[in-house]
Design a protein around this motif. Sequence first.
Motif, short mmCIF file in Angstrom:
data_model
loop_
_atom_site.label_atom_id
_atom_site.label_comp_id
_atom_site.label_asym_id
_atom_site.label_seq_id
_atom_site.Cartn_x
_atom_site.Cartn_y
_atom_site.Cartn_z
N TYR A 91 0.85 -1.19 0.00
CA TYR A 91 0.00 0.00 0.00
C TYR A 91 0.88 1.25 0.00
N PHE A 92 0.42 2.24 -0.75
CA PHE A 92 1.12 3.51 -0.83
C PHE A 92 0.28 4.58 -0.13
N SER A 93 0.94 5.55 0.47
CA SER A 93 0.18 6.61 1.14
C SER A 93 0.92 7.93 1.11
N VAL A 94 0.16 9.00 1.31
CA VAL A 94 0.72 10.34 1.35
C VAL A 94 -0.14 11.19 2.27
N GLU A 95 0.49 12.13 2.99
CA GLU A 95 -0.22 13.01 3.90
C GLU A 95 -0.57 14.33 3.18
N TYR A 180 -2.66 26.65 10.12
CA TYR A 180 -2.98 25.37 10.75
C TYR A 180 -1.71 24.63 11.18
N ILE A 181 -0.68 24.67 10.34
CA ILE A 181 0.58 24.02 10.67
C ILE A 181 1.14 24.56 11.99
N ASN A 182 0.97 25.85 12.22
CA ASN A 182 1.58 26.51 13.38
C ASN A 182 0.78 26.33 14.67
N HIS A 236 10.00 20.88 6.77
CA HIS A 236 9.54 19.65 7.43
C HIS A 236 8.21 19.90 8.13
N ILE A 237 7.26 19.01 7.93
CA ILE A 237 5.96 19.09 8.59
C ILE A 237 5.82 17.88 9.51
#
Length: 239
Positions: A91-95, A180-182, A236-237
Amino acid sequence: MLSIECTEQHTGARISGDYWDLDELVSAVYVVIGDENRYYDYHGARQRILNVCYNLRKAIQGEKNIELISNGVHREMLKRHNMIAPEKNVYFSVEILWPELIFTALALDDFIKLHNEMIDDSLWNIHIGIIRKFQGNVLDCLKYQLSDEHNTVISQLIQNRTLNYFRYATQYVDLLNLEYINLSIEERKEHLAAYAIRLMIEDEAYVILKEEILATASVTKNEIHELPLSMKYPEHIDW
Protein backbone atom coordinates in the motif's frame (compact mmCIF):
# COMPACT_ATOMS: atom_id res chain seq x y z
CA MET A 1 -9.26 -0.24 -0.81
CA LEU A 2 -8.76 3.53 -0.61
CA SER A 3 -8.71 4.81 2.96
CA ILE A 4 -8.22 8.17 4.66
CA GLU A 5 -7.10 8.51 8.27
CA CYS A 6 -6.18 11.49 10.42
CA THR A 7 -2.44 11.79 11.03
CA GLU A 8 -0.97 11.38 14.49
CA GLN A 9 -0.46 15.12 15.12
CA HIS A 10 -3.81 16.02 13.49
CA THR A 11 -1.91 18.10 10.93
CA GLY A 12 -3.69 16.45 8.05
CA ALA A 13 -4.98 13.16 6.74
CA ARG A 14 -3.19 10.20 5.20
CA ILE A 15 -4.60 8.89 1.91
CA SER A 16 -3.63 5.29 1.32
CA GLY A 17 -4.39 2.46 -1.04
CA ASP A 18 -2.79 0.03 -3.43
CA TYR A 19 -1.50 1.11 -6.84
CA TRP A 20 -4.87 0.63 -8.53
CA ASP A 21 -6.83 2.47 -5.82
CA LEU A 22 -4.75 5.63 -6.15
CA ASP A 23 -4.39 5.39 -9.92
CA GLU A 24 -8.16 4.98 -10.29
CA LEU A 25 -8.82 8.11 -8.22
CA VAL A 26 -6.27 10.25 -10.07
CA SER A 27 -7.52 9.06 -13.47
CA ALA A 28 -11.14 9.86 -12.53
CA VAL A 29 -10.14 13.33 -11.35
CA TYR A 30 -8.31 14.01 -14.63
CA VAL A 31 -11.44 13.11 -16.60
CA VAL A 32 -13.83 15.21 -14.53
CA ILE A 33 -11.76 18.40 -14.16
CA GLY A 34 -11.20 18.41 -17.91
CA ASP A 35 -8.78 20.36 -20.06
CA GLU A 36 -7.22 23.46 -18.50
CA ASN A 37 -8.84 25.72 -21.11
CA ARG A 38 -12.36 24.41 -20.59
CA TYR A 39 -13.11 25.93 -17.19
CA TYR A 40 -10.59 28.76 -17.12
CA ASP A 41 -12.29 30.73 -14.32
CA TYR A 42 -11.80 27.68 -12.10
CA HIS A 43 -8.11 27.45 -12.95
CA GLY A 44 -6.96 28.18 -9.39
CA ALA A 45 -9.12 25.43 -7.94
CA ARG A 46 -8.11 23.08 -10.74
CA GLN A 47 -4.42 23.66 -10.06
CA ARG A 48 -4.78 22.88 -6.37
CA ILE A 49 -6.60 19.63 -7.16
CA LEU A 50 -3.82 18.73 -9.57
CA ASN A 51 -1.25 19.39 -6.84
CA VAL A 52 -2.96 16.77 -4.67
CA CYS A 53 -3.01 14.39 -7.64
CA TYR A 54 0.70 15.05 -8.12
CA ASN A 55 1.34 13.92 -4.55
CA LEU A 56 -0.77 10.82 -5.12
CA ARG A 57 1.26 10.05 -8.23
CA LYS A 58 4.46 10.48 -6.22
CA ALA A 59 3.08 8.02 -3.67
CA ILE A 60 2.35 5.46 -6.40
CA GLN A 61 5.94 5.81 -7.58
CA GLY A 62 7.15 4.90 -4.10
CA GLU A 63 8.40 8.40 -3.26
CA LYS A 64 6.17 8.82 -0.19
CA ASN A 65 5.11 6.07 2.26
CA ILE A 66 5.04 2.32 1.62
CA GLU A 67 3.54 -0.29 3.94
CA LEU A 68 2.53 -3.95 3.78
CA ILE A 69 -1.12 -4.70 4.59
CA SER A 70 -2.63 -8.14 5.20
CA ASN A 71 -4.75 -9.21 2.23
CA GLY A 72 -6.69 -12.04 3.89
CA VAL A 73 -4.59 -14.84 2.43
CA HIS A 74 -3.30 -17.31 5.04
CA ARG A 75 -1.23 -20.47 5.06
CA GLU A 76 -4.14 -22.87 5.35
CA MET A 77 -5.78 -21.28 2.33
CA LEU A 78 -2.59 -21.59 0.30
CA LYS A 79 -2.15 -25.20 1.39
CA ARG A 80 -5.75 -26.03 0.48
CA HIS A 81 -5.34 -24.64 -3.03
CA ASN A 82 -1.76 -25.88 -3.41
CA MET A 83 -0.42 -22.50 -4.39
CA ILE A 84 2.15 -19.88 -3.44
CA ALA A 85 1.00 -16.27 -2.98
CA PRO A 86 1.90 -13.26 -0.84
CA GLU A 87 -0.05 -12.78 2.38
CA LYS A 88 0.32 -9.00 2.26
CA ASN A 89 -0.25 -6.30 -0.36
CA VAL A 90 1.83 -3.20 -0.92
CA TYR A 91 0.00 0.00 0.00
CA PHE A 92 1.12 3.51 -0.83
CA SER A 93 0.18 6.61 1.14
CA VAL A 94 0.72 10.34 1.35
CA GLU A 95 -0.22 13.01 3.90
CA ILE A 96 -2.24 16.08 2.89
CA LEU A 97 -2.83 19.08 5.17
CA TRP A 98 -6.38 19.28 6.48
CA PRO A 99 -7.32 22.64 4.89
CA GLU A 100 -5.88 21.49 1.55
CA LEU A 101 -7.75 18.18 1.65
CA ILE A 102 -11.07 19.76 2.64
CA PHE A 103 -10.70 22.35 -0.12
CA THR A 104 -9.94 19.59 -2.65
CA ALA A 105 -13.06 17.62 -1.70
CA LEU A 106 -15.23 20.74 -1.94
CA ALA A 107 -13.70 22.00 -5.18
CA LEU A 108 -14.25 18.62 -6.84
CA ASP A 109 -17.96 19.20 -6.29
CA ASP A 110 -17.77 22.27 -8.55
CA PHE A 111 -16.12 20.25 -11.30
CA ILE A 112 -18.65 17.45 -10.95
CA LYS A 113 -21.43 19.98 -11.55
CA LEU A 114 -19.60 21.46 -14.54
CA HIS A 115 -18.97 17.97 -15.95
CA ASN A 116 -22.66 17.11 -15.53
CA GLU A 117 -23.79 20.31 -17.22
CA MET A 118 -21.38 20.28 -20.16
CA ILE A 119 -20.10 16.74 -20.71
CA ASP A 120 -22.09 13.90 -19.20
CA ASP A 121 -25.10 14.04 -16.89
CA SER A 122 -25.45 10.27 -16.56
CA LEU A 123 -26.36 9.13 -13.03
CA TRP A 124 -24.06 6.13 -13.50
CA ASN A 125 -20.96 8.05 -14.53
CA ILE A 126 -18.16 5.85 -13.18
CA HIS A 127 -15.63 8.68 -12.84
CA ILE A 128 -17.99 10.76 -10.73
CA GLY A 129 -18.79 7.70 -8.65
CA ILE A 130 -15.10 7.23 -7.84
CA ILE A 131 -14.73 10.88 -6.84
CA ARG A 132 -17.90 10.78 -4.73
CA LYS A 133 -16.44 7.86 -2.81
CA PHE A 134 -13.27 9.86 -2.19
CA GLN A 135 -15.29 12.85 -0.99
CA GLY A 136 -17.27 10.55 1.30
CA ASN A 137 -14.05 9.16 2.74
CA VAL A 138 -12.78 12.68 3.44
CA LEU A 139 -16.00 13.67 5.19
CA ASP A 140 -16.16 10.39 7.10
CA CYS A 141 -12.59 10.89 8.38
CA LEU A 142 -13.31 14.52 9.23
CA LYS A 143 -16.42 13.77 11.24
CA TYR A 144 -14.50 11.52 13.63
CA GLN A 145 -12.32 14.48 14.57
CA LEU A 146 -15.27 16.78 15.37
CA SER A 147 -18.04 17.08 17.91
CA ASP A 148 -21.62 16.17 16.98
CA GLU A 149 -22.55 19.85 16.98
CA HIS A 150 -19.76 20.77 14.57
CA ASN A 151 -20.59 17.80 12.34
CA THR A 152 -24.19 18.97 12.08
CA VAL A 153 -23.12 22.48 11.08
CA ILE A 154 -20.63 21.28 8.48
CA SER A 155 -23.04 18.74 7.00
CA GLN A 156 -25.66 21.47 6.58
CA LEU A 157 -23.15 23.83 5.00
CA ILE A 158 -22.07 21.17 2.51
CA GLN A 159 -25.65 20.28 1.59
CA ASN A 160 -26.71 23.91 1.22
CA ARG A 161 -23.41 25.21 -0.13
CA THR A 162 -23.80 28.32 -2.27
CA LEU A 163 -20.14 29.40 -2.44
CA ASN A 164 -18.33 27.95 -5.41
CA TYR A 165 -14.72 28.42 -6.40
CA PHE A 166 -15.34 30.51 -9.53
CA ARG A 167 -12.35 32.92 -9.69
CA TYR A 168 -11.58 31.96 -6.10
CA ALA A 169 -8.46 33.36 -4.45
CA THR A 170 -6.89 29.99 -3.77
CA GLN A 171 -4.00 31.71 -2.00
CA TYR A 172 -6.40 31.67 0.94
CA VAL A 173 -5.94 27.90 1.15
CA ASP A 174 -2.20 28.49 1.57
CA LEU A 175 -2.95 31.01 4.31
CA LEU A 176 -5.12 28.47 6.14
CA ASN A 177 -2.56 25.70 5.63
CA LEU A 178 0.22 27.80 7.13
CA GLU A 179 -1.93 28.95 10.05
CA TYR A 180 -2.98 25.37 10.75
CA ILE A 181 0.58 24.02 10.67
CA ASN A 182 1.58 26.51 13.38
CA LEU A 183 -1.14 25.40 15.80
CA SER A 184 -0.47 22.95 18.63
CA ILE A 185 -2.11 19.54 18.42
CA GLU A 186 -4.70 20.63 21.00
CA GLU A 187 -5.49 23.75 18.96
CA ARG A 188 -5.81 21.69 15.78
CA LYS A 189 -8.35 19.42 17.44
CA GLU A 190 -10.26 22.41 18.79
CA HIS A 191 -10.26 24.55 15.64
CA LEU A 192 -10.42 22.04 12.76
CA ALA A 193 -14.16 22.63 12.30
CA ALA A 194 -13.57 26.38 12.07
CA TYR A 195 -11.02 25.86 9.30
CA ALA A 196 -13.47 23.68 7.37
CA ILE A 197 -16.18 26.32 7.74
CA ARG A 198 -13.83 29.10 6.59
CA LEU A 199 -13.46 27.24 3.29
CA MET A 200 -17.23 27.34 2.75
CA ILE A 201 -17.84 31.03 3.45
CA GLU A 202 -16.19 34.27 2.43
CA ASP A 203 -15.09 35.53 5.83
CA GLU A 204 -13.42 38.86 6.51
CA ALA A 205 -9.89 37.45 6.19
CA TYR A 206 -10.73 36.02 2.75
CA VAL A 207 -12.32 39.26 1.53
CA ILE A 208 -9.29 41.31 2.62
CA LEU A 209 -6.85 38.88 0.99
CA LYS A 210 -8.78 38.79 -2.29
CA GLU A 211 -8.96 42.59 -2.43
CA GLU A 212 -5.19 42.77 -1.99
CA ILE A 213 -4.63 40.17 -4.71
CA LEU A 214 -7.00 41.92 -7.11
CA ALA A 215 -5.24 45.23 -6.48
CA THR A 216 -1.87 43.64 -7.29
CA ALA A 217 -3.29 41.84 -10.33
CA SER A 218 -4.62 45.12 -11.74
CA VAL A 219 -1.06 46.47 -11.71
CA THR A 220 0.83 43.37 -12.85
CA LYS A 221 -1.90 42.29 -15.31
CA ASN A 222 -1.75 38.74 -13.92
CA GLU A 223 -4.76 36.52 -13.43
CA ILE A 224 -5.83 36.11 -9.82
CA HIS A 225 -4.57 32.52 -9.63
CA GLU A 226 -1.11 33.46 -10.90
CA LEU A 227 -0.03 35.50 -7.87
CA PRO A 228 1.67 33.44 -5.13
CA LEU A 229 1.79 34.34 -1.45
CA SER A 230 5.13 35.54 -0.13
CA MET A 231 4.89 33.16 2.84
CA LYS A 232 6.78 29.86 2.58
CA TYR A 233 5.93 26.37 3.78
CA PRO A 234 8.31 24.78 6.30
CA GLU A 235 10.75 22.23 4.90
CA HIS A 236 9.54 19.65 7.43
CA ILE A 237 5.96 19.09 8.59
CA ASP A 238 5.30 17.04 11.72
CA TRP A 239 2.37 14.92 10.69
